[in-house]
Design a protein around this motif. Structure first.
Motif, PDB file in Angstrom:
ATOM      1  N   GLN A  39      24.612   6.453  33.950  1.00  0.00           N
ATOM      2  CA  GLN A  39      24.918   5.340  34.831  1.00  0.00           C
ATOM      3  C   GLN A  39      25.019   5.844  36.258  1.00  0.00           C
ATOM      4  O   GLN A  39      25.888   6.663  36.576  1.00  0.00           O
ATOM      5  N   LYS A  43      24.573   0.737  39.359  1.00  0.00           N
ATOM      6  CA  LYS A  43      23.571   0.357  38.360  1.00  0.00           C
ATOM      7  C   LYS A  43      24.198   0.271  36.978  1.00  0.00           C
ATOM      8  O   LYS A  43      25.278   0.793  36.732  1.00  0.00           O
ATOM      9  N   GLU A  44      23.489  -0.376  36.065  1.00  0.00           N
ATOM     10  CA  GLU A  44      23.961  -0.469  34.693  1.00  0.00           C
ATOM     11  C   GLU A  44      23.668   0.833  33.948  1.00  0.00           C
ATOM     12  O   GLU A  44      22.771   1.599  34.311  1.00  0.00           O
ATOM     13  N   GLU A  46      22.065   3.142  31.354  1.00  0.00           N
ATOM     14  CA  GLU A  46      20.725   3.106  30.789  1.00  0.00           C
ATOM     15  C   GLU A  46      20.525   4.211  29.772  1.00  0.00           C
ATOM     16  O   GLU A  46      21.127   5.279  29.854  1.00  0.00           O
ATOM     17  N   GLU A  89      16.927  10.599  41.725  1.00  0.00           N
ATOM     18  CA  GLU A  89      17.082   9.435  40.844  1.00  0.00           C
ATOM     19  C   GLU A  89      17.778   9.799  39.529  1.00  0.00           C
ATOM     20  O   GLU A  89      18.172   8.917  38.774  1.00  0.00           O
TER      21      GLU A  89
END
Length: 120
Positions: A39, A43-44, A46, A89
């Motif tokens: 996470q 953001k959620e 993933e 990222e």
């Protein structure tokens, strides 16, 4: 009771690598799968990767295929996530998860998470 404890996170340069570990304890004989999620801020959570005891090979999110490898130490019920070619990222809190046979939930237990920060 089940406990999942992650380790191995930290600060790494872009292009570098890290190896995360998740040590499971308790009633691990009930497990049917273990995996990794992450996470990032804002953001959620993933999916990243998973191994299922029923076979079928490791599963990976498209964003990490070819860069991350999930593996398992059968004797110790420990799961690893080897991460290569890290980039910004990939910065996130990484969570270990375990699924239980016969459960209605895809994932039943979660660790506390370990922070991975990639800097350029």
């Amino acid at each position: 009771q089940v406990h999942l404890v992650e380790s191995g996170g930290g600060l790494v340069q872009a292009g570098g690598s890290l190896r995360l570990s998740c040590a499971a304890s308790g009633r691990t004989f009930r497990f049917s799968a273990m995996g990794w999620f992450r996470q990032a801020p804002g953001k959620e959570r993933e999916f990243v990767a998973a191994l299922r005891w029923s076979g079928g090979g490791p599963e990976y999110a498209d964003s990490v295929k070819g860069r991350f490898t999930i593996s398992r130490d059968y004797a110790k019920t420990t799961v690893f996530l080897q991460m290569y070619s890290l980039n910004a990222e990939d910065t996130a809190v990484y969570y270990c998860a375990a699924g239980v046979r016969g459960s209605d939930n895809p994932w039943d237990y979660w660790g506390q998470g370990t922070q991975v920060t990639v800097v350029s």
